[in-house]
Design a protein around this motif. Structure first.
Motif, PDB file in Angstrom:
ATOM      1  N   ARG A  52       0.850  -1.187   0.000  1.00 53.37           N
ATOM      2  CA  ARG A  52       0.000   0.000   0.000  1.00 53.37           C
ATOM      3  C   ARG A  52       0.887   1.238   0.000  1.00 53.37           C
ATOM      4  NH1 ARG A  52      -3.603   0.908   5.182  1.00 53.37           N
ATOM      5  NH2 ARG A  52      -4.072  -1.287   4.742  1.00 53.37           N
ATOM      6  N   PRO A  53       0.565   2.263  -0.813  1.00 55.54           N
ATOM      7  CA  PRO A  53       1.361   3.496  -0.775  1.00 55.54           C
ATOM      8  C   PRO A  53       1.443   4.047   0.638  1.00 55.54           C
ATOM      9  CG  PRO A  53      -0.121   3.504  -2.652  1.00 55.54           C
ATOM     10  CD  PRO A  53      -0.483   2.302  -1.836  1.00 55.54           C
ATOM     11  N   VAL A  54       2.589   4.613   0.976  1.00 57.59           N
ATOM     12  CA  VAL A  54       2.839   5.073   2.342  1.00 57.59           C
ATOM     13  C   VAL A  54       1.760   6.037   2.829  1.00 57.59           C
ATOM     14  CG1 VAL A  54       4.387   6.502   3.734  1.00 57.59           C
ATOM     15  CG2 VAL A  54       5.325   4.679   2.309  1.00 57.59           C
ATOM     16  N   LEU A  55       1.366   6.971   1.972  1.00 58.75           N
ATOM     17  CA  LEU A  55       0.407   7.982   2.396  1.00 58.75           C
ATOM     18  C   LEU A  55      -1.039   7.490   2.364  1.00 58.75           C
ATOM     19  CD1 LEU A  55       1.875  11.268   0.905  1.00 58.75           C
ATOM     20  CD2 LEU A  55       2.081  10.345   3.211  1.00 58.75           C
ATOM     21  N   ARG A  56      -1.228   6.175   2.177  1.00 56.67           N
ATOM     22  CA  ARG A  56      -2.567   5.612   2.318  1.00 56.67           C
ATOM     23  C   ARG A  56      -2.747   4.932   3.667  1.00 56.67           C
ATOM     24  NH1 ARG A  56      -4.775   2.355  -2.723  1.00 56.67           N
ATOM     25  NH2 ARG A  56      -6.561   2.346  -1.292  1.00 56.67           N
ATOM     26  N   TYR A  57      -1.723   4.942   4.493  1.00 56.35           N
ATOM     27  CA  TYR A  57      -1.853   4.496   5.883  1.00 56.35           C
ATOM     28  C   TYR A  57      -2.400   5.673   6.688  1.00 56.35           C
ATOM     29  CZ  TYR A  57       1.274   0.552   4.776  1.00 56.35           C
ATOM     30  OH  TYR A  57       1.844  -0.579   4.247  1.00 56.35           O
ATOM     31  N   GLY A  58      -3.560   5.486   7.315  1.00 58.35           N
ATOM     32  CA  GLY A  58      -4.162   6.576   8.070  1.00 58.35           C
ATOM     33  C   GLY A  58      -3.276   7.104   9.175  1.00 58.35           C
ATOM     34  N   ALA A  59      -2.570   6.214   9.872  1.00 63.52           N
ATOM     35  CA  ALA A  59      -1.710   6.650  10.977  1.00 63.52           C
ATOM     36  C   ALA A  59      -0.542   7.488  10.467  1.00 63.52           C
ATOM     37  CB  ALA A  59      -1.195   5.426  11.742  1.00 63.52           C
ATOM     38  N   VAL A  60      -0.016   7.141   9.289  1.00 61.87           N
ATOM     39  CA  VAL A  60       1.088   7.915   8.721  1.00 61.87           C
ATOM     40  C   VAL A  60       0.604   9.313   8.335  1.00 61.87           C
ATOM     41  CG1 VAL A  60       2.746   8.080   6.827  1.00 61.87           C
ATOM     42  CG2 VAL A  60       2.325   5.873   7.921  1.00 61.87           C
ATOM     43  N   VAL A  61      -0.552   9.384   7.697  1.00 65.26           N
ATOM     44  CA  VAL A  61      -1.097  10.693   7.308  1.00 65.26           C
ATOM     45  C   VAL A  61      -1.327  11.560   8.545  1.00 65.26           C
ATOM     46  CG1 VAL A  61      -3.069  11.873   6.269  1.00 65.26           C
ATOM     47  CG2 VAL A  61      -2.153   9.805   5.203  1.00 65.26           C
ATOM     48  N   ALA A  62      -1.880  10.964   9.603  1.00 64.13           N
ATOM     49  CA  ALA A  62      -2.118  11.717  10.833  1.00 64.13           C
ATOM     50  C   ALA A  62      -0.805  12.222  11.415  1.00 64.13           C
ATOM     51  CB  ALA A  62      -2.853  10.844  11.850  1.00 64.13           C
ATOM     52  N   ALA A  63       0.216  11.361  11.437  1.00 63.91           N
ATOM     53  CA  ALA A  63       1.520  11.765  11.968  1.00 63.91           C
ATOM     54  C   ALA A  63       2.139  12.861  11.110  1.00 63.91           C
ATOM     55  CB  ALA A  63       2.454  10.560  12.043  1.00 63.91           C
ATOM     56  N   VAL A  64       2.002  12.761   9.794  1.00 60.58           N
ATOM     57  CA  VAL A  64       2.555  13.770   8.884  1.00 60.58           C
ATOM     58  C   VAL A  64       1.905  15.128   9.143  1.00 60.58           C
ATOM     59  CG1 VAL A  64       2.583  14.518   6.471  1.00 60.58           C
ATOM     60  CG2 VAL A  64       3.312  12.213   7.060  1.00 60.58           C
ATOM     61  N   VAL A  65       0.593  15.161   9.322  1.00 62.09           N
ATOM     62  CA  VAL A  65      -0.100  16.432   9.564  1.00 62.09           C
ATOM     63  C   VAL A  65       0.321  17.018  10.916  1.00 62.09           C
ATOM     64  CG1 VAL A  65      -2.338  17.541   9.883  1.00 62.09           C
ATOM     65  CG2 VAL A  65      -2.053  15.799   8.119  1.00 62.09           C
ATOM     66  N   VAL A  66       0.410  16.172  11.933  1.00 64.36           N
ATOM     67  CA  VAL A  66       0.848  16.647  13.250  1.00 64.36           C
ATOM     68  C   VAL A  66       2.265  17.200  13.160  1.00 64.36           C
ATOM     69  CG1 VAL A  66       1.464  15.936  15.598  1.00 64.36           C
ATOM     70  CG2 VAL A  66      -0.683  15.139  14.577  1.00 64.36           C
ATOM     71  N   PHE A  67       3.152  16.505  12.444  1.00 61.83           N
ATOM     72  CA  PHE A  67       4.535  16.963  12.310  1.00 61.83           C
ATOM     73  C   PHE A  67       4.612  18.249  11.495  1.00 61.83           C
ATOM     74  CE2 PHE A  67       7.891  13.704  13.516  1.00 61.83           C
ATOM     75  CZ  PHE A  67       7.086  13.091  14.454  1.00 61.83           C
ATOM     76  N   LEU A  68       3.756  18.389  10.492  1.00 60.02           N
ATOM     77  CA  LEU A  68       3.735  19.619   9.701  1.00 60.02           C
ATOM     78  C   LEU A  68       3.417  20.818  10.586  1.00 60.02           C
ATOM     79  CD1 LEU A  68       3.705  20.951   6.815  1.00 60.02           C
ATOM     80  CD2 LEU A  68       1.247  20.538   6.828  1.00 60.02           C
ATOM     81  N   LEU A  69       2.403  20.676  11.432  1.00 61.54           N
ATOM     82  CA  LEU A  69       2.009  21.768  12.313  1.00 61.54           C
ATOM     83  C   LEU A  69       3.019  21.983  13.440  1.00 61.54           C
ATOM     84  CD1 LEU A  69      -1.784  20.919  12.373  1.00 61.54           C
ATOM     85  CD2 LEU A  69      -0.734  22.957  11.367  1.00 61.54           C
ATOM     86  N   ALA A  70       3.619  20.887  13.922  1.00 64.25           N
ATOM     87  CA  ALA A  70       4.670  21.031  14.933  1.00 64.25           C
ATOM     88  C   ALA A  70       5.877  21.759  14.339  1.00 64.25           C
ATOM     89  CB  ALA A  70       5.083  19.664  15.467  1.00 64.25           C
ATOM     90  N   GLY A  71       6.221  21.436  13.095  1.00 65.45           N
ATOM     91  CA  GLY A  71       7.315  22.136  12.429  1.00 65.45           C
ATOM     92  C   GLY A  71       7.012  23.616  12.279  1.00 65.45           C
ATOM     93  N   ALA A  72       5.753  23.942  11.939  1.00 66.16           N
ATOM     94  CA  ALA A  72       5.362  25.351  11.845  1.00 66.16           C
ATOM     95  C   ALA A  72       5.531  26.050  13.190  1.00 66.16           C
ATOM     96  CB  ALA A  72       3.921  25.453  11.364  1.00 66.16           C
ATOM     97  N   MET A  73       5.225  25.333  14.271  1.00 68.28           N
ATOM     98  CA  MET A  73       5.428  25.883  15.609  1.00 68.28           C
ATOM     99  C   MET A  73       6.906  26.183  15.848  1.00 68.28           C
ATOM    100  SD  MET A  73       4.951  23.906  19.230  1.00 68.28           S
ATOM    101  CE  MET A  73       6.340  22.863  18.760  1.00 68.28           C
ATOM    102  N   PHE A  74       7.796  25.241  15.448  1.00 65.32           N
ATOM    103  CA  PHE A  74       9.236  25.449  15.638  1.00 65.32           C
ATOM    104  C   PHE A  74       9.721  26.645  14.824  1.00 65.32           C
ATOM    105  CE2 PHE A  74       9.391  20.598  16.232  1.00 65.32           C
ATOM    106  CZ  PHE A  74       9.134  20.727  17.583  1.00 65.32           C
ATOM    107  N   GLY A  75       9.302  26.719  13.557  1.00 62.58           N
ATOM    108  CA  GLY A  75       9.723  27.833  12.719  1.00 62.58           C
ATOM    109  C   GLY A  75       9.226  29.165  13.239  1.00 62.58           C
ATOM    110  N   ALA A  76       7.983  29.195  13.701  1.00 63.40           N
ATOM    111  CA  ALA A  76       7.428  30.431  14.255  1.00 63.40           C
ATOM    112  C   ALA A  76       8.161  30.831  15.528  1.00 63.40           C
ATOM    113  CB  ALA A  76       5.934  30.250  14.536  1.00 63.40           C
TER     114      ALA A  76
END
Length: 428
Positions: free
Chosen positions: A233-257
């Motif tokens: 299955r493509p990596v981004l079709r795992y629900g847990a991976v997508v959830a982790a990616v979104v959380v990390f995206l927003l956490a990264g935005a927090m670090f940059g800010a």
């Protein structure tokens, strides 16, 4: 604490690839600030510096998952040896182009090539640990150690780059040159440790061809597929991976800010140089927590550990805008920083136990890329907020991203809860 780390670092080759991986990841924390300082000095424009830096960063975000997928398929050395060589050559070309004041478009192209081919060293190192270790508690300790080493690179790297680029008797391109040396030395040393390199996983189409040639092999393959139906299955079709990616995206935005807000706060306080200290304290808290977090096995499931960390970050960053001075802000940053490494480690662990073994490097690269993209977005938005409303507005942006990460985790909770606590033994 030492016992847990000694148990994994005494494995054959572990100290070697860990040390090499640490050296090779320093450029990730140094290229951005080196680019801004060098291009601004040579071309007299922050806009030009931002353009070249953005080209490098965007290309890195695009290239890292693609390279990681190729690594899973063909192996680390086969893919990353030419990639790192080409990236280093492009970085050397960037030094020459900037020193001779070539057109900005040339600098942007070279910066993009250097970034797009650099890969994600953190995912390569973690993939080696996963291939080497079988006990979940050992993998947990290894990922926590890597989180601590990430902090070492991101605490010391910008300080080193700034010192090199601003020392009067050194050329302003010294930061780039050092990045080039560390990337080549650390990267080639890491890739030369072939004994610890994970075995590649050929593409499914190749596997099907072999199966068609042998009926018995076909039966065995079908049984394997039935045992693990999501193997391809493509990596981004795992629900847990997508959830982790979104959380990390927003956490990264927090670090940059937070980077931007800290500079704004220190500047308003009349001690601009102290911004580095505030950010370093934030990183020190994360480093200490990473070592402590990895020294023991936690009874909570991974989704609870991830959510606890994101909530702690949201609560902690919400206090930053209330700090009356740099001393109080530093204390708050130290305490809040304790939640960083456990949050990132649990997120990486969720990906590690979710994706198929043949997709591990790509899965880890996606969360790393999300984090880096978030840093860029957070820096941009916090900069606009700080220009409009000062450091307080900047820190409100930091808290906003942190709480957004909590919301993203809650939305993705059903998928995160389905993530196993450990990977099945057959995956090793």
């Amino acid at each position: 604490m030492a016992t847990s780390y000694n148990a994994i670092l005494t494995r054959p080759g572990a100290r070697s690839f860990t040390t090499a991986g640490l050296i090779a990841r320093f450029p990730m924390s140094m290229v951005g600030i080196s680019t801004i300082l060098a291009v601004e000095e040579l071309y007299g424009s922050y806009t030009a510096a931002g353009l070249v830096s953005a080209a490098n960063f965007v290309a890195m975000a695009i290239g890292a998952p693609i390279l990681a997928r190729c690594v899973d398929r063909y192996g680390q050395s086969r893919v990353m040896l030419p990639a790192i060589t080409a990236s280093s050559a492009s970085l050397a070309g960037l030094v020459v182009a900037a020193s001779t004041h070539m057109h900005l478009s040339a600098l942007a192209v070279l910066a993009a090539l250097a970034g797009g081919l650099t890969g994600s060293m953190g995912s390569l190192v973690r993939a080696r640990w996963t291939a080497m270790l079988t006990r979940p508690e050992d993998v947990h300790a290894a990922f926590s150690l890597e989180a601590a080493l990430d902090e070492v690179a991101f605490i010391l790297g910008p300080v080193l780059a700034t010192a090199l680029c601003t020392t009067p008797f050194l050329p302003v391109t010294s930061g780039w040159v050092t990045c080039l040396a560390m990337q080549l030395f650390g990267g080639l040393w890491f890739l030369s440790r072939r004994a610890t390199e994970p075995a590649p996983h050929p593409h499914r189409s190749q596997h099907r061809t072999e199966v068609a040639e042998d009926a018995e092999s076909s039966k065995g393959s079908a049984a394997d597929a039935a045992h693990d139906p999501a193997r391809h299955r493509p990596v981004l079709r795992y629900g847990a991976v997508v959830a982790a990616v979104v959380v990390f995206l927003l956490a990264g935005a927090m670090f940059g800010a937070n980077d931007v807000a800290a500079v704004a706060f220190a500047t308003e306080a009349g001690h601009k140089s102290a911004s580095g200290l505030v950010l370093a304290v934030w990183g020190v808290g994360s480093f200490a927590a990473a070592l402590l977090y990895g020294s023991r096995t936690w009874g909570w499931p991974l989704w609870k550990q991830l959510m606890a960390g994101t909530v702690a970050l949201a609560v902690g960053t919400s206090t930053f805008s209330l700090a009356p001075n740099l001393v109080i802000l530093s204390v708050l940053a130290l305490m809040t920083g304790l939640a960083i490494a456990p949050t990132l480690t649990s997120g990486n662990n969720i990906v590690q136990v979710t994706v198929a073994p043949s997709q591990l490097t790509e899965g880890l690269a996606w969360v790393s890329t999300a984090l880096n993209v978030g840093v860029s977005v957070g820096s941009l938005l916090a900069g606009q907020a700080a220009d409009a409303g000062g450091s307080r507005a900047g820190y409100l942006t930091v808290a906003g991203f942190a709480w957004a990460a909590v919301v993203a985790g809650i939305v993705g909770l059903p998928a995160l809860r389905r993530a196993r606590t450990t990977r099945p033994l057959s995956a090793h």
